[in-house]
Design a protein around this motif. Structure first.
Motif, short mmCIF file in Angstrom:
data_model
loop_
_atom_site.label_atom_id
_atom_site.label_comp_id
_atom_site.label_asym_id
_atom_site.label_seq_id
_atom_site.Cartn_x
_atom_site.Cartn_y
_atom_site.Cartn_z
N SER A 19 0.85 -1.18 0.00
CA SER A 19 0.00 0.00 0.00
C SER A 19 0.89 1.23 0.00
CB SER A 19 -0.90 0.00 1.24
OG SER A 19 -0.09 0.13 2.40
N SER A 20 0.32 2.39 -0.28
CA SER A 20 1.12 3.60 -0.38
C SER A 20 1.80 3.96 0.93
CB SER A 20 0.25 4.77 -0.86
OG SER A 20 -0.79 5.00 0.06
N SER A 21 1.25 3.57 2.06
CA SER A 21 1.85 3.91 3.34
C SER A 21 3.18 3.21 3.56
CB SER A 21 0.89 3.58 4.49
OG SER A 21 0.64 2.19 4.50
N GLY A 22 3.35 2.03 3.00
CA GLY A 22 4.59 1.31 3.19
C GLY A 22 5.45 1.28 1.94
N SER A 23 5.07 2.04 0.92
CA SER A 23 5.77 1.95 -0.34
C SER A 23 7.19 2.49 -0.27
CB SER A 23 4.99 2.63 -1.46
OG SER A 23 4.87 4.00 -1.20
N ASP A 24 7.44 3.50 0.56
CA ASP A 24 8.80 4.04 0.65
C ASP A 24 9.78 3.01 1.20
OD1 ASP A 24 8.14 6.51 -0.42
OD2 ASP A 24 7.76 7.42 1.53
N SER A 25 9.39 2.34 2.27
CA SER A 25 10.28 1.34 2.84
C SER A 25 10.41 0.13 1.91
CB SER A 25 9.81 0.91 4.22
OG SER A 25 8.55 0.30 4.15
N SER A 26 9.34 -0.25 1.25
CA SER A 26 9.39 -1.37 0.30
C SER A 26 10.26 -1.01 -0.90
CB SER A 26 8.00 -1.73 -0.17
OG SER A 26 7.26 -2.23 0.90
N LEU A 27 10.16 0.24 -1.33
CA LEU A 27 10.96 0.69 -2.46
C LEU A 27 12.44 0.64 -2.10
CD1 LEU A 27 10.90 1.84 -5.32
CD2 LEU A 27 10.72 4.11 -4.31
N LYS A 28 12.79 1.11 -0.92
CA LYS A 28 14.18 1.07 -0.48
C LYS A 28 14.67 -0.37 -0.38
CE LYS A 28 14.07 5.43 2.02
NZ LYS A 28 14.11 6.07 3.33
N SER A 29 13.83 -1.23 0.14
CA SER A 29 14.19 -2.64 0.27
C SER A 29 14.43 -3.27 -1.10
CB SER A 29 13.07 -3.38 1.02
OG SER A 29 13.33 -4.74 1.05
N LEU A 30 13.57 -2.98 -2.05
CA LEU A 30 13.72 -3.53 -3.39
C LEU A 30 14.96 -2.98 -4.09
CD1 LEU A 30 10.03 -3.56 -4.62
CD2 LEU A 30 11.48 -5.55 -4.23
N GLU A 31 15.24 -1.69 -3.87
CA GLU A 31 16.43 -1.10 -4.47
C GLU A 31 17.70 -1.71 -3.88
OE1 GLU A 31 15.56 3.04 -3.84
OE2 GLU A 31 14.64 3.23 -5.82
N LYS A 32 17.67 -2.01 -2.60
CA LYS A 32 18.81 -2.67 -1.96
C LYS A 32 18.98 -4.08 -2.55
CE LYS A 32 20.61 -3.98 2.57
NZ LYS A 32 20.35 -4.01 4.00
N LYS A 33 17.87 -4.79 -2.72
CA LYS A 33 17.89 -6.13 -3.30
C LYS A 33 18.44 -6.07 -4.72
CE LYS A 33 16.66 -9.34 -1.76
NZ LYS A 33 17.48 -10.29 -1.00
N LEU A 34 18.07 -5.04 -5.46
CA LEU A 34 18.55 -4.88 -6.83
C LEU A 34 20.08 -4.70 -6.85
CD1 LEU A 34 17.68 -4.65 -9.78
CD2 LEU A 34 17.39 -2.21 -9.41
N GLN A 35 20.60 -3.93 -5.93
CA GLN A 35 22.05 -3.74 -5.83
C GLN A 35 22.75 -5.07 -5.52
OE1 GLN A 35 22.50 -0.70 -2.87
NE2 GLN A 35 22.31 0.97 -4.35
N GLN A 36 22.17 -5.84 -4.62
CA GLN A 36 22.74 -7.14 -4.27
C GLN A 36 22.77 -8.07 -5.49
OE1 GLN A 36 20.18 -8.35 -1.07
NE2 GLN A 36 21.44 -7.36 0.51
N LEU A 37 21.67 -8.05 -6.23
CA LEU A 37 21.59 -8.90 -7.42
C LEU A 37 22.59 -8.47 -8.48
CD1 LEU A 37 17.72 -9.32 -7.69
CD2 LEU A 37 19.37 -11.13 -7.22
N GLU A 38 22.78 -7.17 -8.64
CA GLU A 38 23.75 -6.67 -9.61
C GLU A 38 25.16 -7.13 -9.23
OE1 GLU A 38 23.38 -5.22 -12.45
OE2 GLU A 38 21.30 -4.59 -12.39
#
Length: 106
Positions: A19-38
């Motif tokens: 939901s939009s209330s947790g999207s900032d933390s989820s976005l940061k988490s996904l971006e961190k995961k993306l860095q790990q995958l790279e």
């Protein structure tokens, strides 16, 4: 982090769209995961492990799609807030009407 843990963590993310209330933390988490995958992908390239590289590429695509969807939802929310500003009179009427009705089925 081992490869099995990495792939398990990414697959556990699935296609979850918060939901939009947790999207900032989820976005940061996904971006961190993306860095790990790279980073993992670069290691696979260096070790010339084509199978592992392809698997990680697919995981990266999945995470990127999730990031895009979250950003799209954030933009929609921002646009709706801009085009539909809260009318103070309307808000006051809602407050006055809240106590008027009784739930007869309660």
């Amino acid at each position: 982090m081992s490869n099995s843990n990495l792939s398990m963590n990414v697959s556990s993310i699935g296609n979850y769209i918060p939901s939009s209330s947790g999207s900032d933390s989820s976005l940061k988490s996904l971006e961190k995961k993306l860095q790990q995958l790279e980073t993992e992908k670069q290691k696979a390239i260096q070790s010339k492990d084509k199978e592992k590289e392809e698997k990680i590429k697919k995981q990266i695509e999945s995470v990127q799609k999730q990031i895009q969807e979250i950003k799209r939802q954030q933009q929609k929310t921002e646009q709706s807030e801009k085009t539909d500003p809260k009318d103070p009179k309307k808000e006051e009427r809602k407050k006055q009407e809240q106590g008027k009705y009784v739930d007869v089925y309660a």
